[in-house]
Design a protein around this motif. Structure first.
Motif, PDB file in Angstrom:
ATOM      1  N   ALA A 166       0.813  -1.211   0.000  1.00 51.58           N
ATOM      2  CA  ALA A 166       0.000   0.000   0.000  1.00 51.58           C
ATOM      3  C   ALA A 166       0.844   1.257   0.000  1.00 51.58           C
ATOM      4  O   ALA A 166       0.318   2.356  -0.080  1.00 51.58           O
ATOM      5  N   THR A 167       2.138   1.116   0.129  1.00 49.60           N
ATOM      6  CA  THR A 167       3.009   2.295   0.113  1.00 49.60           C
ATOM      7  C   THR A 167       4.179   2.024  -0.824  1.00 49.60           C
ATOM      8  O   THR A 167       4.701   0.911  -0.853  1.00 49.60           O
ATOM      9  N   TRP A 168       4.532   3.024  -1.605  1.00 47.88           N
ATOM     10  CA  TRP A 168       5.603   2.834  -2.580  1.00 47.88           C
ATOM     11  C   TRP A 168       6.220   4.190  -2.922  1.00 47.88           C
ATOM     12  O   TRP A 168       5.643   5.230  -2.593  1.00 47.88           O
ATOM     13  N   ALA A 169       7.386   4.151  -3.575  1.00 49.75           N
ATOM     14  CA  ALA A 169       8.052   5.374  -4.004  1.00 49.75           C
ATOM     15  C   ALA A 169       7.664   5.662  -5.440  1.00 49.75           C
ATOM     16  O   ALA A 169       7.796   4.811  -6.314  1.00 49.75           O
ATOM     17  N   GLU A 170       7.194   6.873  -5.683  1.00 45.66           N
ATOM     18  CA  GLU A 170       6.840   7.289  -7.032  1.00 45.66           C
ATOM     19  C   GLU A 170       8.099   7.644  -7.813  1.00 45.66           C
ATOM     20  O   GLU A 170       9.183   7.765  -7.241  1.00 45.66           O
ATOM     21  N   ARG A 171       7.949   7.891  -9.107  1.00 45.24           N
ATOM     22  CA  ARG A 171       9.115   8.172  -9.936  1.00 45.24           C
ATOM     23  C   ARG A 171       9.812   9.480  -9.549  1.00 45.24           C
ATOM     24  O   ARG A 171      11.007   9.637  -9.727  1.00 45.24           O
TER      25      ARG A 171
END
Lengths: 312, 308
Positions: free
Chosen positions: B180-185
């Motif tokens: 549910a959480t991630w690093a965007e570009r």
């Protein structure tokens, strides 16, 4: 360098002479109209982005409204022939008193008892200084509405009258060398280690907007080190160059070079708006508020976060 | 193709088909509200959705907030820009601990306000300003986030604001069991609030204490809602999800500075594109000696501290 100092002194003299008592009414000088919100030019260092009008800038109330520049306005009345009096072995204090001031006409009449018997020149002089109500008002050449000359103090310190007023002569000497011009005052005060802050001499004129000006910054400097002596709507660099208030950072940067360098790159100071587009640069004075006391003030902190035990 | 004999149909229905039928019949049988809840339960993660599906989600959220707050709230899903990697700088010699950034952040990002009148009191702040002693240097054991003197800065103290460091190697992302959480570009670590299950693993994994949990329904008065929101950022959150600083994703992806930077009265905060050699943040990295918090953990933060 001495030439620069001389030039500055000359400019100071000219400038200071202009601050006659009530220059507006006595000499019929018309004030420039107040123009709120003068256009603020974009300084070169802000890549063409505008800066908000700096506080203390003359945009709303031009300094030149009061600090009238240019040549002094001559008093049309003839000068009192001092030389003739001194030639009769008179002392300054004979007429001006121990606490020197411009004498009242009755002092003259102690000697010039009957005006009708006096020579033509004397009669002409009194005719020229006659007031509308039949009295006589001797000319006040040394009218400086802002300076209270502390004669007693100067006398106590052994300063001769002529040090400030020059050797009295018959010619209208006042214009050339009579008044204690500020630059000369400052030089003499510094030489004699006398107090040389603005408040020492300027007590009365402190206009309401200048009463709060207390220099907590670069102590030992004088107003005209940063303010342009000839045109108060501008600041000046150490080399005498005129600088508009919108580029006041150039004045600050003379001493605070590393901060100016950082500010130009956006590493010191604050910018708002777009990180990739139009942004507003803030000048030194926008955050340091008061350039006369620029130390960043203490602040009341916003409330602290809740402790875990208080969360329910 | 004469020898082609079709395989006999499996007598028992396959698992997927069975579930589909069950869900479909249940959906028809149950009320509309229930169907909505079921759809909500069965929907995909935001990352897996097509553009049309995302648009649908945004509209649903906007309708939900309009009903809840009685006013228009716009929810955007502005994507990361090409050639942009956000970086942040903070000048510790300027920060005087006034917490104006915290207040501005709460206001901008629709965090839960602390209130003794509300049924729950769960104030959330994404920025935590730590008061530290000059004698001890940067020492988290001796940090005090609850300082409250009459005036700051105090003698012998310095202040270190901490918020999400937007790590290049984020431990919080690694531990999330549901993705549910991630690093965007553009480097911003985001949370899909609809996908978060509230397990708080990320909170314990974050070495900076940058994440907060909505223990209760957030206390967000409708007149204080910031109507400019991003679906992965400051849109009003439900109860039971984790939230954190997103470099004001709703502002910075629109080209604006973050709210904390604009609120800072001391000009301690710097922001920009790390990939643009003329940006303020790049000038900062080239001109000043910067450091990151807890460098030894190899989280590689994009939040740089310096003494200007």
């Amino acid at each position: 360098m001495p030439l620069v100092i001389l030039l500055v002194l000359a400019a100071c003299e000219r400038e200071h002479h202009a601050t006659f008592e009530d220059p507006l009414h006595a000499h019929g000088i018309k004030l420039p109209p107040v123009e709120p919100g003068l256009p603020v030019p974009a300084p070169a260092e802000t890549r063409g982005f505008p800066v908000p009008p700096p506080p203390f800038s003359p945009g709303i109330f031009p300094c030149s409204r009061c600090h009238v520049g240019g040549e002094p306005v001559p008093d049309p009345r003839p000068a009192m022939p001092h030389g003739k009096h001194l030639a009769r072995d008179m002392e300054c204090a004979d007429c001006h008193g121990k606490d020197p001031k411009v004498p009242e006409a009755k002092v003259c009449f102690e000697c010039h008892e009957d005006l009708a018997k006096e020579p033509q020149a004397v009669q002409a002089y009194f005719a020229a200084v006659k007031t509308a109500d039949g009295g006589y008002a001797l000319q006040r050449r040394v009218k400086t509405r802002d300076v209270i000359p502390n004669h007693a103090g100067h006398a106590k310190a052994g300063v001769a009258c002529a040090t400030c007023h020059g050797e009295p002569a018959d010619a209208p000497f006042a214009k050339e060398k009579s008044v204690a011009w500020m630059a000369r005052c400052v030089a003499c005060h510094e030489e004699r280690k006398a107090p040389a802050s603005c408040e020492t001499c300027h007590k009365e004129i402190r206009e309401p907007q200048h009463k709060d000006v207390v220099l907590h910054h670069a102590e030992g400097h004088h107003c005209l080190d940063c303010h342009h002596e000839g045109d108060r709507d501008y600041l000046r660099l150490a080399n005498g160059q005129k600088v508009p208030f919108e580029e006041s950072y150039r004045v600050c940067g003379q001493c605070h070079g590393p901060n100016l360098r950082d500010w130009k790159q956006g590493l010191h100071g604050k910018r708002t708006g777009m990180w990739d587009g139009e942004r507003q640069y803030l000048l030194c004075v926008h955050c340091h508020r008061n350039p006369h006391a620029p130390r960043f003030p203490s602040m009341v902190p916003d409330p602290p976060p809740a402790r875990p035990e208080d969360i329910r | 193709m004469s020898d082609f004999t079709p395989l006999p149909r499996s007598p028992s229905p396959d698992r997927r088909g069975f579930l589909k039928k069950v869900v479909a019949s249940a959906a028809i049988a149950t009320s509309a509200g229930c169907r909505q809840a079921l759809e909500e339960f069965m929907k995909k993660s935001l990352r897996e959705m097509s553009r049309a599906e995302v648009k649908d989600v945004l509209q649903k959220h906007e309708a939900e907030y309009k009903a809840k707050f009685g006013r228009e709230v716009e929810v955007f899903a502005t994507p990361a820009r090409e050639g942009v990697l956000f970086g942040y700088g903070l000048d510790l010699s300027r920060c005087n601990g006034n917490r104006k950034c915290v207040t501005a952040c709460v206001k901008e990002n629709n965090q839960s306000r602390g209130s003794d009148d509300a049924p729950h009191n769960n104030p959330i702040q994404w920025i935590r300003v730590l008061e530290m002693e000059k004698d001890k240097g940067i020492s988290f054991e001796h940090a005090n986030p609850y300082y409250n003197p009459k005036e700051v800065p105090e003698e012998g103290k310095f202040y270190l604001p901490v918020q999400c460091q937007q790590c290049e190697n984020p431990p919080c992302v690694k531990v999330c069991p549901v993705g549910a959480t991630w690093a965007e570009r553009d480097g911003i670590v985001v949370i899909d609030y609809d996908w978060c299950i509230g397990c708080r693993c990320c909170m314990s994994a974050c070495p900076y204490g940058a994440r907060s949990f909505n223990w209760a329904e957030p206390n967000l008065p409708s007149d204080q809602v910031n109507p400019n929101t991003h679906v992965l950022g400051n849109r009003p959150r439900p109860r039971g999800v984790v939230e954190k600083c997103t470099f004001c994703i709703q502002r910075t992806r629109a080209g604006r500075y973050p709210a904390c930077l604009e609120a800072c009265p001391t000009g301690a905060r710097k922001f920009g594109n790390l990939l643009d050699p003329n940006s303020e943040i790049r000038r900062l990295l080239e001109e000043k000696r910067v450091f990151v918090l807890k460098e030894e953990l190899n989280t590689r933060p994009k939040f740089f501290y310096f003494y200007g």
